[in-house]
Design an enzyme around this catalytic site. Structure first.
Site, PDB file in Angstrom:
ATOM      1  N   ASP A  30     -18.968 -15.434  18.712  1.00 52.48           N
ATOM      2  CA  ASP A  30     -18.790 -15.129  20.129  1.00 52.48           C
ATOM      3  C   ASP A  30     -20.099 -14.612  20.712  1.00 52.48           C
ATOM      4  O   ASP A  30     -20.782 -13.778  20.098  1.00 52.48           O
ATOM      5  CB  ASP A  30     -17.694 -14.081  20.306  1.00 52.48           C
ATOM      6  CG  ASP A  30     -17.374 -13.842  21.776  1.00 52.48           C
ATOM      7  OD1 ASP A  30     -16.582 -14.617  22.337  1.00 52.48           O
ATOM      8  OD2 ASP A  30     -17.919 -12.885  22.355  1.00 52.48           O
ATOM      9  N   ASN A  64     -23.214 -14.448  33.092  1.00 55.77           N
ATOM     10  CA  ASN A  64     -22.695 -15.288  34.169  1.00 55.77           C
ATOM     11  C   ASN A  64     -22.692 -14.561  35.507  1.00 55.77           C
ATOM     12  O   ASN A  64     -23.060 -15.116  36.548  1.00 55.77           O
ATOM     13  CB  ASN A  64     -21.268 -15.742  33.830  1.00 55.77           C
ATOM     14  CG  ASN A  64     -21.238 -17.089  33.119  1.00 55.77           C
ATOM     15  OD1 ASN A  64     -22.213 -17.821  33.129  1.00 55.77           O
ATOM     16  ND2 ASN A  64     -20.123 -17.406  32.505  1.00 55.77           N
ATOM     17  N   HIS A  83     -23.373 -19.455  36.782  1.00 54.14           N
ATOM     18  CA  HIS A  83     -22.796 -20.307  35.741  1.00 54.14           C
ATOM     19  C   HIS A  83     -23.781 -21.330  35.192  1.00 54.14           C
ATOM     20  O   HIS A  83     -23.670 -21.737  34.035  1.00 54.14           O
ATOM     21  CB  HIS A  83     -21.552 -21.014  36.292  1.00 54.14           C
ATOM     22  CG  HIS A  83     -20.396 -20.093  36.511  1.00 54.14           C
ATOM     23  ND1 HIS A  83     -19.644 -19.590  35.469  1.00 54.14           N
ATOM     24  CD2 HIS A  83     -19.871 -19.564  37.639  1.00 54.14           C
ATOM     25  CE1 HIS A  83     -18.692 -18.809  35.951  1.00 54.14           C
ATOM     26  NE2 HIS A  83     -18.814 -18.767  37.272  1.00 54.14           N
ATOM     27  N   ASP A 124     -24.247 -21.838  31.354  1.00 52.97           N
ATOM     28  CA  ASP A 124     -24.090 -23.118  30.665  1.00 52.97           C
ATOM     29  C   ASP A 124     -25.309 -23.435  29.802  1.00 52.97           C
ATOM     30  O   ASP A 124     -25.182 -23.962  28.688  1.00 52.97           O
ATOM     31  CB  ASP A 124     -23.880 -24.246  31.690  1.00 52.97           C
ATOM     32  CG  ASP A 124     -22.502 -24.197  32.340  1.00 52.97           C
ATOM     33  OD1 ASP A 124     -21.644 -23.426  31.856  1.00 52.97           O
ATOM     34  OD2 ASP A 124     -22.296 -24.927  33.332  1.00 52.97           O
ATOM     35  N   GLU A 133     -16.971 -18.862  25.572  1.00 51.44           N
ATOM     36  CA  GLU A 133     -18.209 -18.558  24.845  1.00 51.44           C
ATOM     37  C   GLU A 133     -17.965 -18.405  23.351  1.00 51.44           C
ATOM     38  O   GLU A 133     -18.792 -17.837  22.632  1.00 51.44           O
ATOM     39  CB  GLU A 133     -18.847 -17.280  25.411  1.00 51.44           C
ATOM     40  CG  GLU A 133     -18.065 -16.000  25.184  1.00 51.44           C
ATOM     41  CD  GLU A 133     -17.065 -15.702  26.279  1.00 51.44           C
ATOM     42  OE1 GLU A 133     -16.729 -14.525  26.449  1.00 51.44           O
ATOM     43  OE2 GLU A 133     -16.612 -16.634  26.975  1.00 51.44           O
TER      44      GLU A 133
END
Length: 325
Positions: free
Chosen positions: A184, A192, A197, A201, A227
């Site tokens: 994780d 974010n 975003h 990404d 994630e």
């Protein structure tokens, strides 16, 4: 006025018309009698077996079906389906063949339908072979899309669920126990929120590559959701599983050292677990890895925790773990 005597027999007209129609079809069609002797083959069938009508009609199937472009397994399967058809049972199967001239691989769908007379006796069977190469290609593309994460290019949860039985069977044959790593991204929500975003990404794509590059051939890494990533490892050695986790942890931690790749450090927490021998219990094994991940988060992040099934299970963080040992 036409004399009836000048008219051809309706039966011969029907047979001729049927021949014209079947010869115009791309599907390879043949009729074989109860003695396994060819009584009819259309143009597509003759082209497929690379024979003329005179070479096929009157010959047995054994003399025509050769392994020039069919594997021994496929030939055996054809003979099995012929036997079923001559016992009054219809069947079909698909197989891959290699054209002898171009060496091109094609997929064919074979259908066998028994010809049964009114008394219930099998007179023979009709076989049809249809080229389904394009359909198989589309099917493969759809399957690839369905099992691939569009953002990172990694396999997704569905792929792991589909391949789990195979991986467990391979491990059992090799006398191994599979390992799991639940990974994780630390503080991803704040990335974010602060940078948008698009940056998030980009982080996920870079991390996905770092994880993939850290694993060995045969290991599988999937984007599990958001994630989170899940890796299924072939190794049953606890030390090797921890080493893989540490390679991932260090690789991700070092991403910010590559100029222009990421604007700030990024780390991951990892939970490691051992799988049992039953693929039906994979959910429980994943839950064990998830609990170990939670413990890693509680232990300060950017570290590795192991499930209780590991001998001496507990933290193996960046300060305590020596990858060279």
């Amino acid at each position: 006025m036409i004399n009836d005597d000048d008219c051809p027999d309706p039966g011969s007209i029907g047979a001729a018309l049927l021949g014209v129609v079947t010869d115009a079809l791309p599907t390879a069609i043949a009729y074989v009698d109860r003695n396994r002797v060819y009584r009819y083959a259309n143009n597509s069938y003759l082209k497929a077996v690379r024979q003329s009508a005179s070479d096929v009609i009157g010959q047995t199937i054994d003399s025509i079906v050769q392994n020039e472009w069919l594997s021994d397994d496929v030939i055996e399967m054809i003979h099995n389906r012929v036997a079923r058809a001559l016992n009054g049972m219809a069947s079909e199967f698909s197989f891959k063949a290699t054209l002898p001239d171009t060496k091109e691989e094609i997929w064919l769908l074979a259908t066998y339908t028994p010809d049964i007379d009114p008394a219930g006796r099998v007179r023979g069977y009709v076989s049809l072979f249809r080229d389904i190469t394009e359909e198989k290609a589309i099917e493969s593309q759809l399957q690839e899309r369905a099992t691939t994460d569009p953002l990172t290019g990694l396999r997704n949860r569905r792929f792991l669920e589909d391949i789990a039985d195979q991986k467990f069977a391979e491990a059992e044959r090799g006398g191994k126990t599979l390992g799991l790593l639940m990974i994780d991204v630390d503080l991803f929500k704040s990335f974010n929120d602060q940078h948008g975003h698009a940056t998030g990404d980009e982080i996920l794509c870079q991390i996905a590559k770092a994880i993939s590059d850290s694993l060995r051939l045969g290991d599988i890494v999937t984007r599990w959701g958001g994630e989170e990533f899940l890796a299924l490892l072939n190794s049953s050695e606890q030390g090797q599983i921890i080493l893989a986790a540490e390679r991932i942890r260090q690789s991700v931690e070092n991403l910010h050292l590559q100029p222009g790749t990421l604007p700030y450090p990024v780390t991951v927490s990892i939970g490691a677990a051992l799988c049992g021998n039953d693929p039906a219990r994979l959910d429980q094994d994943i839950e064990a890895a998830d609990k170990a991940l939670y413990a890693a988060k509680m232990n300060g992040r950017n570290c590795i925790e192991t499930s209780p099934r590991f001998s001496g299970g507990g933290a193996a963080d960046k300060r305590k773990f020596d990858p060279e040992s």
